[in-house]
Design an enzyme around this catalytic site. Structure first.
Site, PDB file in Angstrom:
ATOM      1  N   ARG A 161       0.840  -1.204   0.000  1.00 22.25           N
ATOM      2  CA  ARG A 161       0.000   0.000   0.000  1.00 22.25           C
ATOM      3  C   ARG A 161       0.870   1.247   0.000  1.00 22.25           C
ATOM      4  O   ARG A 161       0.540   2.247  -0.618  1.00 22.25           O
ATOM      5  CB  ARG A 161      -0.962  -0.003   1.193  1.00 22.25           C
ATOM      6  CG  ARG A 161      -1.706   1.320   1.378  1.00 22.25           C
ATOM      7  CD  ARG A 161      -2.956   1.196   2.229  1.00 22.25           C
ATOM      8  NE  ARG A 161      -2.764   0.487   3.463  1.00 22.25           N
ATOM      9  CZ  ARG A 161      -2.119   0.989   4.549  1.00 22.25           C
ATOM     10  NH1 ARG A 161      -1.624   2.203   4.521  1.00 22.25           N
ATOM     11  NH2 ARG A 161      -1.995   0.261   5.628  1.00 22.25           N
ATOM     12  N   TYR A 185     -15.778  16.879 -16.336  1.00 26.09           N
ATOM     13  CA  TYR A 185     -16.385  15.546 -16.356  1.00 26.09           C
ATOM     14  C   TYR A 185     -17.395  15.414 -15.212  1.00 26.09           C
ATOM     15  O   TYR A 185     -17.170  15.922 -14.113  1.00 26.09           O
ATOM     16  CB  TYR A 185     -15.244  14.528 -16.223  1.00 26.09           C
ATOM     17  CG  TYR A 185     -15.665  13.103 -15.990  1.00 26.09           C
ATOM     18  CD1 TYR A 185     -16.511  12.461 -16.882  1.00 26.09           C
ATOM     19  CD2 TYR A 185     -15.190  12.399 -14.891  1.00 26.09           C
ATOM     20  CE1 TYR A 185     -16.893  11.150 -16.667  1.00 26.09           C
ATOM     21  CE2 TYR A 185     -15.560  11.082 -14.671  1.00 26.09           C
ATOM     22  CZ  TYR A 185     -16.417  10.459 -15.557  1.00 26.09           C
ATOM     23  OH  TYR A 185     -16.783   9.168 -15.337  1.00 26.09           O
ATOM     24  N   ASP A 202      -6.706  18.048 -15.902  1.00 28.61           N
ATOM     25  CA  ASP A 202      -6.997  16.684 -16.322  1.00 28.61           C
ATOM     26  C   ASP A 202      -6.551  16.559 -17.780  1.00 28.61           C
ATOM     27  O   ASP A 202      -7.145  17.159 -18.680  1.00 28.61           O
ATOM     28  CB  ASP A 202      -8.501  16.398 -16.176  1.00 28.61           C
ATOM     29  CG  ASP A 202      -8.829  14.947 -16.484  1.00 28.61           C
ATOM     30  OD1 ASP A 202      -8.111  14.331 -17.303  1.00 28.61           O
ATOM     31  OD2 ASP A 202      -9.801  14.423 -15.923  1.00 28.61           O
ATOM     32  N   LYS A 208      -7.725   5.114 -19.995  1.00 28.78           N
ATOM     33  CA  LYS A 208      -7.945   5.543 -21.366  1.00 28.78           C
ATOM     34  C   LYS A 208      -6.721   5.252 -22.244  1.00 28.78           C
ATOM     35  O   LYS A 208      -6.416   4.114 -22.473  1.00 28.78           O
ATOM     36  CB  LYS A 208      -8.350   7.021 -21.373  1.00 28.78           C
ATOM     37  CG  LYS A 208      -9.443   7.368 -20.331  1.00 28.78           C
ATOM     38  CD  LYS A 208     -10.717   6.577 -20.537  1.00 28.78           C
ATOM     39  CE  LYS A 208     -11.886   6.880 -19.622  1.00 28.78           C
ATOM     40  NZ  LYS A 208     -11.718   6.970 -18.207  1.00 28.78           N
TER      41      LYS A 208
END
Lengths: 383, 389
Positions: free
Chosen positions: A48, A101, A173, A198
């Site tokens: 982690r 978005y 972004d 993406k």
């Protein structure tokens, strides 16, 4: 060193134990310490907090964005959430692009607003309206360019200058163009955020996110959030993304040239009333697109004659284009926001973000462009 | 179709009707589609359909349903790590102005989330001892208190909270109970009226030390309340990780029982050693939490802590002298691990808080693995002889 060389080699060194040219998938959750007082001498303790496979991807993405460092997350939304968490506290204010978005919008209005953070949604295509939205307690400017799905652009350099005057970070972004075409940090932004789902992955095979920052100080904050909230990327996803990134430039170049050809075809089609693609001369911000990016990407939208009914008919008639909302992968994906992604959104709100009844969004893939144009032509003929 | 198109739309290897894989495949696909828009808008699609892997994925869903059933609930959300699950349970139930109760005897990252992050979001906290029912009742009665985050048994000091008492106090004041049940495992504590169970799936659920994951388990209504946040936070579990955890669950019971049996044997041995001042393990008949643990749990788990009669330097030397126990954090996997408690799990606490949590510089935590217990005991014996006099 050229981008495509960096995209293959950056961050990856042959494994010192076996000579394996690829970074191994370190599935191990925990890492042995040589002794109690040599704790963390090799840099890893618990996956982690840091994992060698994930670290290799982080280093590659930092180099590609020309940033100081990168942290990776379970999804693009987790990456964005981490940016909010690292920069905003109760009593703070943030300016967000009004065409951001939907996930960003919900993160702000449904989650962070419950914890005493205020937001202003400003027209990021006009730097002055970003400036006007600033308050004394503004701690972050968050923009997205090109925006999803409107493709509205924000002037990264101009907005970054405003942020710099106020000594607050400007986060961009950069998912739609990737560092191959656009590098926000070189234009003055401080943070570049990605959904690696993406173009970096590109194969519709993983979900992931990344945050690249321009200073070690910001990275320290991001890393603290990454570890404490545990919204981490798995080593296997990191490995697939490392491999996907090696073909980023060839994929996005071809996808973009396919998009250009399709945009030109659609612009000449009688049943199409409007096409928006940053590479078209007719695109309202074509000059800005050319100024701040070296390519136009593979996202476009168009408006068919006949509103909702025609849009739906087109969706149901396409054969190669797949009805699905993701973007950036090798498959061409088509969406009709009014009946799909934005079906639950109030008409006024849809209009505000520029989603009209006949609007169709296309994420152009890697198929042969003649096949794609033929598919769209036969579907348009049925309207 | 041109070949350039064929490679992105490959021919389907169709399974004949009724010809199905025995084990659910890893659905790596990010997106799921429907033949028509109408089909995508149907009730079935809206209620149980798959769309985008950040929201839900069939491989992950199978794991969620299995884990929920083991914990005697009917729904769950799996996320990328145990801490992401804690974070989801906290953010999903809180807002600015609220207050949270936590305990000194808790897992360090849980404390860090509450003590360092929540105040930034306008959420206050109060830290008590898990045994101090009077103080707990008083804090619960304060109307700002909305949630209690606790563990059973606690990490690293294996304290056993009285679940019935805490749940009943919480219910009186409508405080949401969030139990990090990682130590007890998915099969324990389900009969108590806990609102949200949280697990680090990294530990016993997966059990092989090769994947990170977390889960929030509750009834449908409660999961429905936090699911939009999970989707928006994007703390998604990778389907590949979900597959490995689901595979791990198939040996969950045999592993958990063996971890527990070996831990008990080791705890009994350590309790007899002159070099050991005190052993913390609820399975020991002499442990103050034993009768409560026996009522609440079917086994006592694979983690135990103990105080050496030794200085900090001798304690570290003891840990370094162990050969089969690897020095590192984490627990619940096939390999045995050892951790210096103060350094790895208590360094954020003040001296006073460490005292309350019973953490000393001679405290050692063992996560007992699946090696043969005789080998583990021999290893402890040689290290004790070598370093603690």
């Amino acid at each position: 060193m050229g981008f495509s060389t960096k995209q293959v080699h950056a961050g990856v060194v042959p494994d010192p134990v076996s000579g394996s040219i690829l970074t191994p998938i370190y599935q191990s959750t925990t890492f042995v310490q040589e002794s109690v007082d040599q704790y963390l001498s090799k840099g890893f303790s618990y996956s982690r907090s840091g994992n060698p496979t994930v670290r290799a991807l982080e280093q590659k993405l930092a180099v590609l964005e020309n940033g100081a460092a990168c942290t990776c997350y379970s999804t693009g939304m987790a990456a964005e959430q981490a940016v909010f968490q690292a920069t905003l506290s109760a009593g703070d204010h943030a300016v967000i692009s009004d065409v951001a978005y939907g996930g960003t919008y919900r993160l702000a209005t449904k989650i962070y607003s419950r914890f005493g953070v205020e937001f202003t949604f400003a027209d990021s295509s006009n730097p002055d309206s970003v400036r006007k939205a600033l308050r004394d307690n503004t701690k972050l400017i968050f923009t997205e360019t090109p925006a999803n799905p409107t493709l509205k652009l924000g002037d990264i350099a101009a907005i970054s200058k405003i942020a710099k005057e106020r000594k607050i970070p400007h986060a961009v972004d950069n998912t739609f163009l990737t560092p191959y075409y656009q590098r926000p940090l070189e234009l003055g932004a401080n943070i570049s955020v990605h959904s690696t789902t993406k173009y970096f992955d590109g194969h519709n095979a993983t979900v992931g996110g990344a945050v690249i920052v321009d200073s070690e100080e910001l990275d320290k904050k991001m890393r603290f959030v990454q570890n404490a909230t545990g919204v981490i990327m798995s080593p296997f996803v990191a490995w697939l993304t490392l491999q996907g990134t090696k073909t980023l430039s060839v994929r996005i170049e071809r996808q973009s040239s396919n998009a250009q050809a399709i945009a030109e075809f659609l612009e000449s089609h009688p049943k199409v009333t409007q096409v928006r693609y940053p590479g078209l001369e007719s695109f309202p911000q074509h000059a800005l697109a050319k100024k701040q990016a070296s390519g136009f990407g593979a996202m476009l939208w168009f408006e068919v004659q006949g509103g909702v009914k025609a849009g739906k008919k087109l969706m149901d008639s396409v054969k190669l284009c797949t009805l699905a909302e993701n973007l950036g992968s090798v498959e061409t994906l088509i969406t009709h926001p009014v009946t799909m992604t934005h079906a639950d959104v109030e008409p006024a709100e849809r209009k505000r973000v520029g989603i009209t009844d006949g609007l169709v969004r296309l994420s152009v893939g890697l198929e042969d462009v003649d096949d794609l144009i033929a598919d769209l032509r036969q579907a348009l003929d049925k309207i | 179709m041109k070949k350039e198109t064929r490679v992105t739309h490959p021919p389907e290897a169709k399974l004949p009707d009724g010809n199905v894989p025995v084990v659910t495949p890893v659905y790596r696909s990010v997106k799921f589609t429907y033949p028509t828009i109408d089909a995508s808008l149907s009730r079935e699609a809206k209620e149980g359909g798959f769309d985008y892997t950040r929201d839900s994925n069939p491989t992950t869903r199978e794991l969620e349903l299995t884990a929920a059933e083991l914990q005697d609930r009917d729904d769950a959300v799996a996320v990328g790590s145990g801490m992401a699950a804690i974070w989801l349970a906290l953010l999903g139930n809180l807002e600015a102005g609220h207050r949270v109760v936590i305990f000194a005897e808790s897992y360090r990252p849980n404390r860090v989330a509450v003590r360092r992050f929540l105040p930034k979001l306008g959420v206050e906290f109060v830290m008590l001892s898990v045994h101090d029912h009077e103080a707990i009742a008083k804090e619960f009665a304060d109307e700002r208190t909305k949630l209690v985050l606790f563990e059973a048994p606690t990490n690293p000091m294996l304290q056993v909270p009285d679940l019935e008492a805490i749940v009943s106090l919480a219910k009186q004041s409508s405080v949401v109970t969030v139990l990090d049940n990682t130590f007890a495992g998915l099969h324990n504590h389900g009969r108590y009226e806990i609102d949200y169970f949280v697990h680090s799936l990294t530990k016993y659920a997966n059990g092989h030390g090769d994947v990170m994951g977390g889960i929030v388990i509750a009834d449908k209504k409660r999961i429905r309340a936090i699911k939009p946040l999970a989707i928006n936070m994007g703390a998604t579990l990778d389907p590949g990780a979900a597959f490995l955890i689901a595979r791990g669950l198939k040996t969950y019971f045999v592993r958990y029982r063996q971890h527990s049996a070996s831990a008990l044997a080791i705890a009994e041995l350590l309790a007899k050693r002159k070099e050991v001042a005190r052993v913390f393990y609820p399975g020991l008949a002499s442990d103050p939490g034993h009768s409560l643990a026996r009522k609440q749990m079917s086994e006592f788990g694979g983690v135990l802590s103990f105080d050496l009669k030794a200085t900090k330097e001798q304690t570290w030397a003891f840990i370094d002298a162990l050969e089969l126990f690897t020095t590192t954090s984490s627990l619940g996997s096939t390999e045995s691990l050892v951790a210096p408690v103060q350094l790895y799990l208590g360094s954020d606490l003040t001296a006073e808080e460490q005292k309350r949590a019973q953490i000393k510089d001679c405290t050692v935590r063992l996560a007992v693995g699946l090696e043969h217990v005789d080998d583990l005991i021999a290893d402890l014996d040689q290290a004790l002889r070598k370093t603690v006099r």
